[in-house]
Design a protein around this motif. Structure first.
Motif, mmCIF file in Angstrom:
data_model
loop_
_atom_site.group_PDB
_atom_site.id
_atom_site.type_symbol
_atom_site.label_atom_id
_atom_site.label_comp_id
_atom_site.label_asym_id
_atom_site.label_seq_id
_atom_site.Cartn_x
_atom_site.Cartn_y
_atom_site.Cartn_z
ATOM 1 N N VAL A 83 11.666 9.850 -2.101
ATOM 2 C CA VAL A 83 10.430 9.974 -2.859
ATOM 3 C C VAL A 83 10.722 9.981 -4.355
ATOM 4 N N ASP A 84 11.814 10.648 -4.739
ATOM 5 C CA ASP A 84 12.190 10.649 -6.159
ATOM 6 C C ASP A 84 12.395 9.231 -6.665
ATOM 7 N N LEU A 85 13.140 8.455 -5.901
ATOM 8 C CA LEU A 85 13.379 7.067 -6.306
ATOM 9 C C LEU A 85 12.071 6.296 -6.409
ATOM 10 N N LEU A 86 11.201 6.513 -5.452
ATOM 11 C CA LEU A 86 9.936 5.768 -5.440
ATOM 12 C C LEU A 86 9.080 6.150 -6.643
ATOM 13 N N ARG A 87 9.059 7.439 -6.947
ATOM 14 C CA ARG A 87 8.256 7.878 -8.083
ATOM 15 C C ARG A 87 8.755 7.211 -9.359
ATOM 16 N N ALA A 88 10.066 6.981 -9.399
ATOM 17 C CA ALA A 88 10.639 6.325 -10.579
ATOM 18 C C ALA A 88 10.451 4.808 -10.532
ATOM 19 N N GLY A 89 9.823 4.334 -9.477
ATOM 20 C CA GLY A 89 9.581 2.896 -9.385
ATOM 21 C C GLY A 89 10.766 2.098 -8.888
ATOM 22 N N GLU A 90 11.807 2.779 -8.445
ATOM 23 C CA GLU A 90 13.010 2.089 -7.972
ATOM 24 C C GLU A 90 12.882 1.774 -6.486
ATOM 25 N N ARG A 91 12.023 0.842 -6.176
ATOM 26 C CA ARG A 91 11.767 0.585 -4.761
ATOM 27 C C ARG A 91 12.961 -0.085 -4.093
ATOM 28 N N ASP A 92 13.649 -0.971 -4.803
ATOM 29 C CA ASP A 92 14.820 -1.615 -4.206
ATOM 30 C C ASP A 92 15.859 -0.569 -3.818
ATOM 31 N N GLN A 93 16.130 0.330 -4.748
ATOM 32 C CA GLN A 93 17.134 1.349 -4.465
ATOM 33 C C GLN A 93 16.689 2.245 -3.319
ATOM 34 N N ALA A 94 15.409 2.563 -3.290
ATOM 35 C CA ALA A 94 14.904 3.399 -2.201
ATOM 36 C C ALA A 94 15.122 2.702 -0.862
ATOM 37 N N GLU B 235 0.825 -1.213 0.000
ATOM 38 C CA GLU B 235 0.000 0.000 0.000
ATOM 39 C C GLU B 235 0.856 1.259 0.000
ATOM 40 N N LEU B 236 1.920 1.203 -0.759
ATOM 41 C CA LEU B 236 2.799 2.366 -0.853
ATOM 42 C C LEU B 236 2.044 3.539 -1.466
ATOM 43 N N ASN B 237 2.139 4.683 -0.800
ATOM 44 C CA ASN B 237 1.374 5.855 -1.231
ATOM 45 C C ASN B 237 2.330 7.002 -1.516
ATOM 46 N N VAL B 238 2.859 7.009 -2.730
ATOM 47 C CA VAL B 238 3.887 8.004 -3.068
ATOM 48 C C VAL B 238 3.342 9.425 -3.005
ATOM 49 N N PRO B 239 2.151 9.698 -3.537
ATOM 50 C CA PRO B 239 1.642 11.071 -3.409
ATOM 51 C C PRO B 239 1.547 11.530 -1.963
ATOM 52 N N GLY B 240 1.124 10.633 -1.082
ATOM 53 C CA GLY B 240 1.055 10.992 0.334
ATOM 54 C C GLY B 240 2.423 11.371 0.873
ATOM 55 N N LEU B 241 3.430 10.600 0.499
ATOM 56 C CA LEU B 241 4.787 10.910 0.956
ATOM 57 C C LEU B 241 5.238 12.255 0.392
ATOM 58 N N GLU B 242 4.916 12.495 -0.878
ATOM 59 C CA GLU B 242 5.289 13.782 -1.488
ATOM 60 C C GLU B 242 4.695 14.936 -0.704
ATOM 61 N N ARG B 243 3.431 14.790 -0.353
ATOM 62 C CA ARG B 243 2.767 15.853 0.381
ATOM 63 C C ARG B 243 3.487 16.144 1.698
ATOM 64 N N ILE B 244 3.901 15.079 2.375
ATOM 65 C CA ILE B 244 4.559 15.270 3.671
ATOM 66 C C ILE B 244 5.907 15.951 3.490
ATOM 67 N N ASN C 255 8.695 15.154 9.740
ATOM 68 C CA ASN C 255 9.664 14.074 9.558
ATOM 69 C C ASN C 255 9.138 12.772 10.150
ATOM 70 N N GLN C 256 8.570 12.891 11.335
ATOM 71 C CA GLN C 256 8.003 11.722 11.995
ATOM 72 C C GLN C 256 6.855 11.142 11.170
ATOM 73 N N ARG C 257 5.993 12.031 10.712
ATOM 74 C CA ARG C 257 4.877 11.593 9.863
ATOM 75 C C ARG C 257 5.381 10.820 8.651
ATOM 76 N N PHE C 258 6.464 11.312 8.085
ATOM 77 C CA PHE C 258 7.018 10.662 6.904
ATOM 78 C C PHE C 258 7.308 9.193 7.174
ATOM 79 N N HIS C 259 7.990 8.948 8.283
ATOM 80 C CA HIS C 259 8.374 7.563 8.564
ATOM 81 C C HIS C 259 7.167 6.716 8.962
ATOM 82 N N GLU C 260 6.182 7.346 9.580
ATOM 83 C CA GLU C 260 4.958 6.609 9.870
ATOM 84 C C GLU C 260 4.254 6.220 8.562
ATOM 85 N N GLU C 261 4.252 7.153 7.624
ATOM 86 C CA GLU C 261 3.601 6.880 6.350
ATOM 87 C C GLU C 261 4.347 5.782 5.593
ATOM 88 N N VAL C 262 5.653 5.757 5.716
ATOM 89 C CA VAL C 262 6.439 4.698 5.072
ATOM 90 C C VAL C 262 5.968 3.335 5.581
#
Lengths: 229, 229
Positions: free
Chosen positions: B190-201, B109-118, B138-145
């Motif tokens: 977030v940049d990596l995730l948007r590019a679909g590079e989840r392993d690298q992220a 349930e990865l939510n990249v737009p949500g992370l971008e917003r944070i 910052n805390q919210r970010f890691h919770e969202e992750v």
DNA sequence: CGAGGAAAGATTGTTGAACAATCTTTGATT
DNA sequence: AATCAAAGATTGTTCAACAATCTTTCCTCG
């Protein structure tokens, strides 16, 4: 209702320091053994008397076990042994699919010989038909996997989740043998780990957990349909 | 000792259903805000009186917060606000290094737009100098992750661990700004995730967590040496 | 003067009883 | 048979008490 009392023979002694924790561990054990079935209501008065503690102390234990999701607390209705449904199974596997592969892939304290030993014991138990011991070894295996993470909190979470798993199995007494054909899968995981292929091991474990979840969910669905009729 | 009482102005009302949980949440908030400093002793009698609840109910709250490792309970000595040391920091990062990258890499349930917003909010807070809001984001970010894992129990564990992190920071009031230079690191994730590079992220996050841990440990070591002199 | 130790005081751990609030059952009424 | 109110049982919470343990005080003795 008197089944409750018969299920609690009070083997151990009260330690007189931290009675609440002691009561919690007694109940935990009784539930894990399946002597208190999922859905049973735990009356405060009866249980307090049966355990020889006060209602207040018993309540402290209820608080602990409620946090562990082993007990379900319904306000003004009472506490019940949790009886996990399909959603709970999904939650359990959501946890396991994260932390078990992560521990295999990245855990700093991976102990391959320890895992080998457990697989060996599981095989022996399976060969001699002791499915109880085999299920136990299977559980140990997954606990040992998470131990690789080096985190006490993750290990505790895993223990909790496996306790919930036991509840799932106790909820369906007609469960087929889900464990035995995972013994060899665990063994193949150990093979990969011995070869240093931690990424592949993690990937494989994810696959195993996926199929285990779908199998369990399918069986649960049938069960619930049977209940409805 | 009267500092305790002044720190608890009792803003909210007692809900009369589940007072124990209410007390726990009040204490949790006070501790998170830093109004109850790490190491403070929480006397049962004073606190019960200050909160307007009985000692028994307060004790139920203590049980809950003790399980969350926010309170430390020493038998026959009392309960204290936990003051995490270096070992606790290592434990915290052992947890985070497992579940955060796992959620990035495999979370359903990865939510990249949500992370971008944070990240956007964190940047805004940083730009306007509101370090309080920035640390919060910052805390919210890691919770969202971790939310990406799709598991409520993992999310709860993460919330608990972040609460412990706050305690670490409160324990050293002279902390430099650890958060602000992680805003851009989160952005690059977030940049990596948007590019679909989840392993690298995931890999990158592991690296960030490693350096964050070593920085924190180094600072803690100095702090403790300063205390000793 | 300082160290050791016993007695007094305070705090925690646990219990039992009590009462209000809520749920459940019973029984009467329609 | 369905509805509803009263009676009964259970939970949520508080209070007061006591034993066990820790802390402080103060006295004695070297």
């Amino acid at each position: 209702m008197n089944e409750l009392l018969r299920a609690l023979p009070l083997d151990e002694e009260a330690t007189h320091a931290h009675t609440g924790a002691w009561v919690a561990s007694v109940l935990r054990t009784r539930i894990a053994e399946g002597r208190l079935r999922p859905g049973s209501k735990l009356s405060e008065q009866s249980l307090a008397q049966a355990l020889g503690v006060s209602r207040n102390t018993l309540r402290e234990a209820f608080t602990v076990l409620g946090n562990e999701l082993i007990l379900t607390r319904i306000p003004n209705r009472g506490v019940f042994v949790a009886s996990p449904g399909m959603d709970d199974v999904r939650e359990i596997y959501a946890v396991r699919r994260m932390i078990e592969p992560a521990a295999l892939q990245w855990g700093p304290e991976l102990n391959v010989p320890g895992l080998e030993r457990i697989v060996k014991r599981a095989r022996a138990a399976l060969a001699s038909g002791k499915i109880e011991a085999m299920a136990d070894a299977n559980q140990r295996f997954h606990e040992e996997v998470v131990r690789a993470s080096g985190s006490a909190q993750l290990q505790e979470l895993m223990t909790r989740v496996l306790a919930q798993m036991r509840l799932v199995f106790h909820a369906m007494s007609d469960a087929p043998d889900f464990h035995s054909h995972y013994v060899e899968l665990n063994a193949s995981l150990v093979d990969l780990l011995r070869a240093g292929e931690r990424d592949q091991a993690a990937q494989a474990l994810r696959g195993y957990l996926d199929t285990a979840e779908t199998e369990l969910l399918a069986h649960l669905k049938d069960r619930m349909a049977a209940d409805g009729s």
